[in-house]
Design a protein around this motif. Sequence first.
Motif, short mmCIF file in Angstrom:
data_model
loop_
_atom_site.label_atom_id
_atom_site.label_comp_id
_atom_site.label_asym_id
_atom_site.label_seq_id
_atom_site.Cartn_x
_atom_site.Cartn_y
_atom_site.Cartn_z
N TYR A 65 20.41 61.74 -35.05
CA TYR A 65 20.73 62.94 -34.58
C TYR A 65 19.53 63.44 -34.13
O TYR A 65 19.38 64.13 -32.84
CB TYR A 65 21.32 63.79 -35.70
N LEU A 66 18.38 63.62 -34.71
CA LEU A 66 17.10 64.16 -34.42
C LEU A 66 16.54 63.70 -33.05
O LEU A 66 15.87 64.22 -32.21
CB LEU A 66 16.29 64.18 -35.49
N THR A 67 16.76 62.43 -32.81
CA THR A 67 16.45 61.79 -31.75
C THR A 67 17.09 62.30 -30.37
O THR A 67 16.55 62.45 -29.45
CB THR A 67 16.82 60.12 -31.83
N SER B 136 21.10 70.17 -29.83
CA SER B 136 19.94 71.08 -30.38
C SER B 136 20.51 71.21 -31.89
O SER B 136 21.73 70.84 -32.45
CB SER B 136 20.00 72.20 -29.81
N LEU B 137 19.64 71.83 -32.64
CA LEU B 137 19.86 72.11 -34.44
C LEU B 137 20.83 73.31 -34.27
O LEU B 137 21.50 73.70 -35.26
CB LEU B 137 18.54 72.31 -34.91
N GLY B 138 21.03 74.20 -32.93
CA GLY B 138 22.00 75.20 -33.27
C GLY B 138 23.24 74.95 -33.12
O GLY B 138 24.10 75.54 -32.88
N ASP B 139 23.41 73.62 -32.34
CA ASP B 139 24.86 73.12 -32.08
C ASP B 139 25.93 73.34 -33.25
O ASP B 139 25.53 73.02 -34.40
CB ASP B 139 24.86 71.51 -31.70
N MET B 140 26.96 73.89 -32.88
CA MET B 140 27.86 73.97 -34.15
C MET B 140 28.65 72.89 -34.28
O MET B 140 29.38 72.01 -33.49
CB MET B 140 29.05 75.12 -33.53
N ILE B 141 28.96 72.28 -35.71
CA ILE B 141 29.44 71.23 -36.03
C ILE B 141 30.28 71.66 -37.16
O ILE B 141 29.95 72.05 -38.22
CB ILE B 141 28.77 70.21 -36.61
N ASN B 142 31.85 71.66 -36.74
CA ASN B 142 32.70 72.18 -37.78
C ASN B 142 32.22 73.30 -38.49
O ASN B 142 32.48 73.49 -39.61
CB ASN B 142 32.97 71.19 -38.71
N GLY B 143 31.91 74.08 -37.83
CA GLY B 143 31.78 75.76 -38.37
C GLY B 143 30.38 76.09 -39.07
O GLY B 143 30.02 77.14 -39.40
N ARG B 144 29.53 75.05 -38.72
CA ARG B 144 28.15 75.25 -39.27
C ARG B 144 27.05 74.65 -38.18
O ARG B 144 27.57 73.89 -37.44
CB ARG B 144 27.85 74.68 -40.64
N THR B 145 25.96 75.22 -38.18
CA THR B 145 24.78 74.53 -37.22
C THR B 145 24.64 73.20 -37.85
O THR B 145 24.50 72.69 -38.74
CB THR B 145 23.70 75.32 -37.13
N ALA B 146 24.02 72.57 -36.86
CA ALA B 146 23.33 70.94 -36.87
C ALA B 146 22.66 70.97 -38.06
O ALA B 146 22.46 70.11 -39.01
CB ALA B 146 23.15 70.45 -35.82
#
Length: 285
Positions: free
Chosen positions: A84-86, A94-104
């Motif tokens: 994912y970090l790659t 980005s680390l700010g993307d939302m994944i099922n209600g929380r950020t990455a």
Amino acid sequence: MRIALLFRLFLTGLAAGSTVPVSAATGSYELFELQRQISALVAGHSGEYGIAAIDLRDGYTAAVNGATPFPMASTVKLAIAAAYLTEVDQGRRSLGDMINGRTAARALEAMIVRSDNLAADQLFATLGGPAKVHQWLLSHGIRGIRVDRTIAQLLRERGHLADSKDVATPLAMVTLLKEIDGGTILSPQSRGFLLDLMRQCRTGTRRIRALLPAGTLVEDKTGTLDGISNDVGFITMPDGRRVAIAVFARGGRDRQPVIAAVSRMIYDRFTDSVRNAIAAFMRIR
């Protein structure tokens, strides 16, 4: 240069096997002695162990059953995080993307620090499934690790012990750790983010960390299933030398105390092992 190359090849050859007879000429090598001591330690306990440790400064390696596949359990989450970090580094996520209600970032934290299985499967799904993570490993030249199932599938199928899926050899796992630490697959920012999460790992207090001196920096990720206890990560020595370590254990009893004892043995030997080994080699060549 030729002497150094022969010495490196000698140690690499030792790492591929489980035990090698000690001769008078080679008995001085500290890393060879480390392998002998680890072999003796695990031989006194039931179950099967796979262990590898690599000095990230010089590349010298010690291993016992280093080429034997063992179930990864939750140590696979390091590969998920790195994959994912790659993509973050490539600008695709980005680390700010939302994944099922929380950020990455929160999902990665839950997966690494608390070993949250739901977070792992949500990140799996975001990346395109286990096959995508497996392909990511291959694309970076990391072989000897299989990623076949989501965590939910793994638990449902009770994949452990003799299962041939979702396995890694200890040498392959320390190769992944080396790549994570060396900056070849992650940017400095992503590397720092992942190592900070590993530093906070809450599930491994009785494994790699348990017998190390107070204040020793450890960044790790555990893995646990019925009959399986694993811990993989980094130990920083007093002189700043960093060692990547993977300890896989299946079957038997007292797996966690053995992981702790092996880790302390590696810590003690790697503190000055390469210096002593080279000195001994130069004396007998």
